[in-house]
Motif scaffolding. Structure first.
Motif, PDB file in Angstrom:
ATOM      1  N   GLU A 165      -2.474  33.714   4.657  1.00 23.32           N
ATOM      2  CA  GLU A 165      -2.637  34.077   6.061  1.00 23.32           C
ATOM      3  C   GLU A 165      -2.928  35.571   6.202  1.00 23.32           C
ATOM      4  O   GLU A 165      -2.332  36.407   5.505  1.00 23.32           O
ATOM      5  CB  GLU A 165      -1.321  33.729   6.799  1.00 23.32           C
ATOM      6  N   GLY A 166      -3.835  35.873   7.083  1.00 22.86           N
ATOM      7  CA  GLY A 166      -4.149  37.270   7.365  1.00 22.86           C
ATOM      8  C   GLY A 166      -5.313  37.787   6.533  1.00 22.86           C
ATOM      9  O   GLY A 166      -5.927  38.795   6.856  1.00 22.86           O
ATOM     10  N   TYR A 167      -5.659  37.075   5.501  1.00 20.42           N
ATOM     11  CA  TYR A 167      -6.755  37.545   4.643  1.00 20.42           C
ATOM     12  C   TYR A 167      -8.071  36.897   5.061  1.00 20.42           C
ATOM     13  O   TYR A 167      -8.106  35.817   5.621  1.00 20.42           O
ATOM     14  CB  TYR A 167      -6.457  37.243   3.174  1.00 20.42           C
ATOM     15  N   GLU A 168      -9.126  37.636   4.676  1.00 17.18           N
ATOM     16  CA  GLU A 168     -10.467  37.087   4.936  1.00 17.18           C
ATOM     17  C   GLU A 168     -10.994  36.415   3.681  1.00 17.18           C
ATOM     18  O   GLU A 168     -10.628  36.792   2.563  1.00 17.18           O
ATOM     19  CB  GLU A 168     -11.402  38.226   5.349  1.00 17.18           C
ATOM     20  N   CYS A 169     -11.846  35.472   3.882  1.00 18.28           N
ATOM     21  CA  CYS A 169     -12.419  34.760   2.721  1.00 18.28           C
ATOM     22  C   CYS A 169     -13.733  34.120   3.105  1.00 18.28           C
ATOM     23  O   CYS A 169     -14.054  33.980   4.274  1.00 18.28           O
ATOM     24  CB  CYS A 169     -11.430  33.717   2.208  1.00 18.28           C
ATOM     25  N   GLU A 207      -3.443  30.956   9.769  1.00 16.64           N
ATOM     26  CA  GLU A 207      -2.160  30.242   9.686  1.00 16.64           C
ATOM     27  C   GLU A 207      -2.016  29.651   8.296  1.00 16.64           C
ATOM     28  O   GLU A 207      -2.980  29.113   7.757  1.00 16.64           O
ATOM     29  CB  GLU A 207      -2.170  29.128  10.734  1.00 16.64           C
ATOM     30  N   GLY A 208      -0.866  29.789   7.681  1.00 15.70           N
ATOM     31  CA  GLY A 208      -0.588  29.203   6.373  1.00 15.70           C
ATOM     32  C   GLY A 208      -1.500  29.740   5.288  1.00 15.70           C
ATOM     33  O   GLY A 208      -1.846  30.905   5.272  1.00 15.70           O
ATOM     34  N   HIS A 209      -1.945  28.852   4.442  1.00 20.65           N
ATOM     35  CA  HIS A 209      -2.843  29.295   3.385  1.00 20.65           C
ATOM     36  C   HIS A 209      -3.887  28.210   3.124  1.00 20.65           C
ATOM     37  O   HIS A 209      -3.672  27.027   3.431  1.00 20.65           O
ATOM     38  CB  HIS A 209      -2.043  29.581   2.104  1.00 20.65           C
ATOM     39  N   VAL A 210      -5.005  28.651   2.541  1.00 14.43           N
ATOM     40  CA  VAL A 210      -6.041  27.662   2.188  1.00 14.43           C
ATOM     41  C   VAL A 210      -6.188  27.651   0.678  1.00 14.43           C
ATOM     42  O   VAL A 210      -6.077  28.698   0.037  1.00 14.43           O
ATOM     43  CB  VAL A 210      -7.396  27.966   2.872  1.00 14.43           C
ATOM     44  N   THR A 211      -6.376  26.481   0.147  1.00 16.81           N
ATOM     45  CA  THR A 211      -6.544  26.372  -1.307  1.00 16.81           C
ATOM     46  C   THR A 211      -7.933  25.849  -1.634  1.00 16.81           C
ATOM     47  O   THR A 211      -8.564  25.145  -0.817  1.00 16.81           O
ATOM     48  CB  THR A 211      -5.487  25.425  -1.920  1.00 16.81           C
ATOM     49  N   GLU A 237       0.865  -1.195   0.000  1.00 21.28           N
ATOM     50  CA  GLU A 237       0.000   0.000   0.000  1.00 21.28           C
ATOM     51  C   GLU A 237       0.891   1.230   0.000  1.00 21.28           C
ATOM     52  O   GLU A 237       1.860   1.295   0.773  1.00 21.28           O
ATOM     53  CB  GLU A 237      -0.854  -0.008   1.273  1.00 21.28           C
ATOM     54  N   PRO A 238       0.598   2.219  -0.852  1.00 21.55           N
ATOM     55  CA  PRO A 238       1.446   3.411  -0.820  1.00 21.55           C
ATOM     56  C   PRO A 238       1.322   4.114   0.530  1.00 21.55           C
ATOM     57  O   PRO A 238       0.287   4.053   1.186  1.00 21.55           O
ATOM     58  CB  PRO A 238       0.882   4.277  -1.945  1.00 21.55           C
ATOM     59  N   GLU A 239       2.414   4.729   0.901  1.00 18.92           N
ATOM     60  CA  GLU A 239       2.413   5.417   2.187  1.00 18.92           C
ATOM     61  C   GLU A 239       1.683   6.749   2.009  1.00 18.92           C
ATOM     62  O   GLU A 239       1.951   7.493   1.057  1.00 18.92           O
ATOM     63  CB  GLU A 239       3.856   5.682   2.617  1.00 18.92           C
ATOM     64  N   VAL A 240       0.776   7.051   2.881  1.00 17.62           N
ATOM     65  CA  VAL A 240       0.018   8.301   2.757  1.00 17.62           C
ATOM     66  C   VAL A 240       0.542   9.292   3.797  1.00 17.62           C
ATOM     67  O   VAL A 240       0.531   9.008   4.999  1.00 17.62           O
ATOM     68  CB  VAL A 240      -1.492   8.061   2.968  1.00 17.62           C
ATOM     69  N   THR A 241       1.034  10.407   3.309  1.00 22.00           N
ATOM     70  CA  THR A 241       1.501  11.425   4.254  1.00 22.00           C
ATOM     71  C   THR A 241       0.561  12.626   4.163  1.00 22.00           C
ATOM     72  O   THR A 241      -0.015  12.898   3.112  1.00 22.00           O
ATOM     73  CB  THR A 241       2.940  11.866   3.930  1.00 22.00           C
ATOM     74  N   GLU A 242       0.459  13.316   5.222  1.00 21.72           N
ATOM     75  CA  GLU A 242      -0.511  14.409   5.307  1.00 21.72           C
ATOM     76  C   GLU A 242       0.193  15.700   5.724  1.00 21.72           C
ATOM     77  O   GLU A 242       1.055  15.687   6.607  1.00 21.72           O
ATOM     78  CB  GLU A 242      -1.537  14.015   6.370  1.00 21.72           C
ATOM     79  N   GLU A 243      -0.202  16.776   5.109  1.00 24.63           N
ATOM     80  CA  GLU A 243       0.432  18.049   5.465  1.00 24.63           C
ATOM     81  C   GLU A 243      -0.649  19.115   5.653  1.00 24.63           C
ATOM     82  O   GLU A 243      -1.475  19.334   4.754  1.00 24.63           O
ATOM     83  CB  GLU A 243       1.391  18.489   4.352  1.00 24.63           C
ATOM     84  N   VAL A 244      -0.652  19.744   6.817  1.00 23.39           N
ATOM     85  CA  VAL A 244      -1.633  20.813   7.068  1.00 23.39           C
ATOM     86  C   VAL A 244      -1.113  22.066   6.399  1.00 23.39           C
ATOM     87  O   VAL A 244       0.017  22.512   6.647  1.00 23.39           O
ATOM     88  CB  VAL A 244      -1.827  21.032   8.584  1.00 23.39           C
ATOM     89  N   THR A 245      -1.930  22.643   5.527  1.00 22.50           N
ATOM     90  CA  THR A 245      -1.462  23.814   4.781  1.00 22.50           C
ATOM     91  C   THR A 245      -1.897  25.128   5.448  1.00 22.50           C
ATOM     92  O   THR A 245      -1.258  26.163   5.304  1.00 22.50           O
ATOM     93  CB  THR A 245      -1.963  23.801   3.335  1.00 22.50           C
ATOM     94  N   GLY A 246      -3.005  25.105   6.154  1.00 20.66           N
ATOM     95  CA  GLY A 246      -3.417  26.355   6.781  1.00 20.66           C
ATOM     96  C   GLY A 246      -4.645  26.175   7.666  1.00 20.66           C
ATOM     97  O   GLY A 246      -5.285  25.115   7.636  1.00 20.66           O
ATOM     98  N   ARG A 247      -4.888  27.245   8.469  1.00 21.56           N
ATOM     99  CA  ARG A 247      -6.074  27.204   9.332  1.00 21.56           C
ATOM    100  C   ARG A 247      -6.834  28.512   9.170  1.00 21.56           C
ATOM    101  O   ARG A 247      -6.239  29.579   9.014  1.00 21.56           O
ATOM    102  CB  ARG A 247      -5.657  27.046  10.783  1.00 21.56           C
ATOM    103  N   ALA A 248      -8.157  28.395   9.236  1.00 18.39           N
ATOM    104  CA  ALA A 248      -8.975  29.618   9.146  1.00 18.39           C
ATOM    105  C   ALA A 248     -10.020  29.560  10.245  1.00 18.39           C
ATOM    106  O   ALA A 248     -10.518  28.475  10.568  1.00 18.39           O
ATOM    107  CB  ALA A 248      -9.622  29.691   7.772  1.00 18.39           C
TER     108      ALA A 248
END
Ligand SMILES: Nc1nc2c(ncn2[C@@H]2O[C@H](COP(=O)(O)OP(=O)(O)OP(=O)(O)O)[C@@H](O)[C@H]2O)c(=O)[nH]1
Length: 843
Positions: free
Chosen positions: A810-814, A772-776, A740-751
């Motif tokens: 980060e820092g922006y509203e959306c 924090e970070g950015h959201v896509t 099974e491929p290894e699944v890694t997870e990365e937190v990119t941002g928080r809102a």
């Protein structure tokens, strides 16, 4: 009751008017014209006269005692249907008539039997009279003129529609019944039926009679009732009887005693065979299995559990038996019987590699050639016998403990004595120890041949010392083990060794019955190009003869020829004698039992059974392997498995590869070598790989032509190697594909959710600030409420003001919307993350 004209009556009787008038007058009935009527009384008078004139009719003076039988008349009604579709209900009054007719004459006879005779007798009287008094040529039909029942019966019998139509209605009796002359068989007063129907009715049939009857003034129904002929009655009664018998039969059939069978169920059984044992049609059994959710065909095999379930479901009892037990039972009678006599010992030579086993066997063989055996040993048949001063010895020609062990593993122990060869210059080695263990495990005595004693560095005493530490204490040291110092190279002391072996085996007191059907063991077999299947059998008991039917493992056949180790044809072979057998249907395996069977049929049946069993075991093994795999996978949590079928040039490679490959297994992937053997890749290998979804590894071997075709047809993965580590590397790569491929997870941002809007068609949209970070836009998102994950999903929309955007830093509203989730609250944190899959390696 019947009143008929004289002329009609004359016609009925088949006589002329004048003659009848004459007879009537003679009888005292005053009639002068054919147009006058005669009534019953007149008839009776005429009959009495006729009987009298023929003598011996006194007892007939009185009319038949009809009254007795009339009582039964009214009781029964029978609905009668005809082939042309009509049916009617009739009363069974006729029965009474019959009874009464018989009464007088044949009391001792049964009613039904008597009646026709009675009627005939009476009819005959009238006929006689008619014949006697009338013209010579009385027509034959007249023979039953006054026997209405018979006439009726015949009429009924001839009741073909054409005849009915042909019979003129006017031939019926015209005279009223009351004035009819006496009828011998009919009670005039109480017989409503037309018994007195005159002779023409015979030809007239029922229709005519019916009309005539109606003419006489009877109501239609009564006429119909009266029309039932005697024959019809008989028929109906017969039918009623038959029907009631049938009903009884049917009752018996409908409620059979539930028969509980005891059904022998072996380890595996075909649907067909099980249906035979259950005495039911295979289709029925398949139906039953179908109901139980088991989809099978007639030729499929059921395991014992399924067979047990279905047998019990059908209300029968199960008796678990092994087919071996059934076979044993069948072969129980095939035992050699007679007095047991001494037999030669069977000797196996064992020892470490290069200690001189082959040399010893060769020397003994050569010595025998030198001793002048006819022709010398010309062929290798797996065993040979030698005559020594201390008796005959039989040597198994395959040195080493592998063959010995393989035979034992198959339950065949042929060896009576082991010669343990130990090189005097080398001493005890690992395989020496193994040989000792195997011999001990088999409980076979050991004679030690300390070999290579010709060598200057030979230390036979050291060998003795070493071996005595393993319970082989020499005789001269107070133990029981015989040691002989020999040289296989130059033959030193070999005779002494043979003598010692002979003496040692004497102490074993080996015995066998030398007559009767032979039993033995296959020690070698091959398919000879010219001679077909050839098996070397070592006879254990009995006498194997040319022409015997021999069952060897799953094969059988009539022994065409027996050939000894000198290449000579022999007539027979007794206990402990090795002999090649020609004539078997196939090649049995070494270690298979061989058995002479008196009946070829029995041998064929057992052979078929064994073949079937082998096939079933193979299928069951394949299925089991798969099932077990699945089960284990379930238990071990998604373990991937790579089944491998391994073929190699030498046993060493087989073992090395098997070991290296199996070592590649870890917790998640597993290499399963389902079959590993020395030899080229053949059809059965491919079939097995096909059945097990296995890949085939050929190490220094290639596929046979037929196997190649099968490989191509089925697209089987076959890999050839000649270097072990390459094979291991490739398999490793394959396994990595299975990981099974290894699944890694990365937190990119928080809102953080700062506001909530309800947007038609879109649901809840949260006004957020990226903290924090950015959201896509395509990010995966987790909803955290008080640091607890309450939802895990995907972003649905990401907006800055009214525009869709790909990313918000980060820092922006959306504005953020979550797919299929509207239950957002102020203060929730939306954690965006990405997950990556990384291929894994086994390292
Ligand atoms: N000098 C001497 N050499 C012997 C004697 N017996 C065997 N040899 C030699 O020892 C070597 C091995 O002998 P084999 O008979 O092949 O030994 P083996 O136990 O059958 O060996 P494997 O078949 O490999 O298990 C050969 O070179 C023989 O010539 C002996 O009595 N004296």
């Amino acid at each position: 009751m019947g009143k008929v004209k004289v002329s009609t009556f004359a016609r009925e009787m088949g006589t002329s008017d004048e003659k009848l008038l004459e007879q009537l007058r003679a009888a005292g009935v005053d009639k002068h014209s054919a147009d006058q009527f005669v009534n019953d009384e007149d008839k009776r008078q005429l009959l009495a006269y006729l009987r009298k004139s023929h003598g011996g009719a006194e007892e007939e003076e009185e009319p038949a005692p009809s009254k007795i039988t009339l009582k039964r008349r009214s009781s029964r009604q029978v609905k009668q249907s005809f082939s042309h579709g009509r049916s009617r209900t009739v009363e069974v009054e006729v029965r009474k008539k019959r009874t009464f007719v018989k009464r007088r004459r044949e009391e001792e006879l049964g009613e039904e039997e008597r009646e026709p005779e009675t009627v005939e007798a009476e009819a005959a009287e009238l006929e006689m009279e008619g014949a006697g008094a009338g013209p010579a040529g009385v027509p034959e039909e007249q023979e039953a003129p006054a026997a209405p029942e018979e006439a009726e019966a015949e009429a009924a019998a001839e009741e073909a529609p054409t005849e009915e139509e042909a019979a003129p209605a006017e031939q019926g009796p015209a005279a009223p019944a009351e004035e009819a002359p006496a009828q011998p068989a009919e009670p005039a007063a109480e017989q409503p039926a037309p018994q007195e129907a005159p002779a023409p009715e015979k030809a007239k049939g029922k229709k005519g009679r019916k009309e005539a009857y109606e003419e006489e003034g009877h109501p239609k129904e009564e006429a119909e009732e009266g029309l039932e002929s005697k024959k019809q009655r008989k028929k109906r009664e017969k039918r009623a009887k038959r029907d009631s018998r049938k009903r009884e039969d049917r009752r018996g059939f409908e409620r059979p005693e539930p028969q509980v069978r005891e059904v022998a169920v072996p380890g595996t059984i075909s649907v067909d065979e099980l249906s035979n044992r259950l005495a039911m049609k295979s289709a029925e059994l398949i139906k039953q299995l179908f109901k139980m959710g088991v989809m099978v065909t007639k030729n499929d095999t059921l395991d014992s559990d399924t067979a047990t379930l279905v047998v019990e479901e059908l209300g029968h009892k199960v008796k678990h038996v092994s087919e071996e037990a059934l076979e044993e039972e069948a072969l129980a009678t095939e035992k050699p019987q007679g007095e047991a006599r001494g037999r030669p010992p069977v000797v196996t030579v064992m020892g470490h590699v290069d200690h001189g086993k082959t040399s010893l066997l060769d020397y003994i063989r050569r010595a025998k050639v030198a001793a002048g055996e006819a022709g010398g040993i010309t062929q290798h048949i797996g065993a040979y016998h030698v005559d020594t001063d201390s008796g005959t010895l039989v040597f198994l020609d395959t040195p080493g403990h592998e063959a010995f062990t393989a035979m034992r593993a198959r339950g065949a122990q042929v060896t009576d004595l082991v010669i343990l060869v130990v090189a005097a210059d080398d001493g005890i080695k690992p395989q020496t120890m193994e040989a000792i263990d195997h011999a001990k495990a088999a409980g076979v005595p050991i004679v030690v041949a300390v070999n290579k004693c010709d060598l200057p560095e030979a230390e036979p005493e050291k060998v003795k010392q070493e071996l005595s530490q393993h319970d082989l204490i020499p005789e001269d040291w107070g133990g029981e083990t015989v040691y002989v110092n020999v040289s296989a190279k130059n033959g030193d002391n070999i005779d002494n060794l043979l003598e010692m072996v002979g003496l040692q085996s004497e102490m074993l007191e080996l015995q066998a019955v030398a007559e009767g059907p032979a039993q033995g063991i296959v020690i070698e077999s091959k398919l000879d190009r010219g001679r077909g299947p050839v098996a070397t059998i070592l006879v254990r008991e009995g006498l194997l003869q040319q022409g015997d039917v021999l069952l060897a493992g799953p094969e059988y056949g009539r022994v065409r020829a027996l050939v000894n180790e000198y290449g000579e044809n022999v007539e027979s072979a007794g206990p402990s004698m090795p002999v090649e057998v020609l004539g078997l249907s196939g090649v049995p395996e070494a270690g298979d039992d061989a058995q002479v069977v008196t009946e070829e049929r029995k041998a064929r049946e057992i052979s078929e059974m064994r073949h079937q069993r082998a096939k079933e075991q193979q299928i069951a093994a394949n299925k089991r392997a798969k099932l077990e795999g699945m089960f284990e996978q379930m238990q071990q949590g998604e373990v991937a498995e790579l089944p491998i079928l391994l073929k190699a040039d030498v046993q060493g490679s087989v073992e090395a590869l098997r070991e290296s490959l199996e070592k590649l297994s870890n917790d998640e992937v597993r290499v399963k070598v389902i079959h590993a053997q020395v030899g080229g890749i053949n059809e059965s290998d491919v079939n097995l790989a096909l059945a097990s979804d296995a890949i085939i590894i050929g190490f220094n071997v290639r596929a046979e032509a037929s196997a190649r075709r099968l490989i191509e047809q089925n697209g089987i993965d076959v890999r050839y190697f000649s270097v072990i580590y390459e094979a291991v590397d490739q398999v490793k790569a394959a396994l990595e594909g299975l990981l099974e491929p290894e699944v890694t997870e990365e937190v990119t941002g928080r809102a953080e959710v700062r506001d909530l809007f309800r947007v038609p068609k879109m649901g809840t949209v949260a006004g957020c600030q990226v903290v924090e970070g950015h959201v896509t836009r395509n990010a995966k998102v987790r909803v955290l409420r008080d640091n607890v994950v309450i939802y895990n999903g995907q972003l649905d929309s990401l907006k800055r003001f009214k525009d869709d955007v790909k990313e918000v830093r980060e820092g922006y509203e959306c504005g953020m919307g979550i797919k299929d989730f509207n239950d957002l609250k102020l203060g929730d944190v939306l954690e965006c993350y990405e997950s990556r899959e990384t291929a894994r390696t086994l390292d």
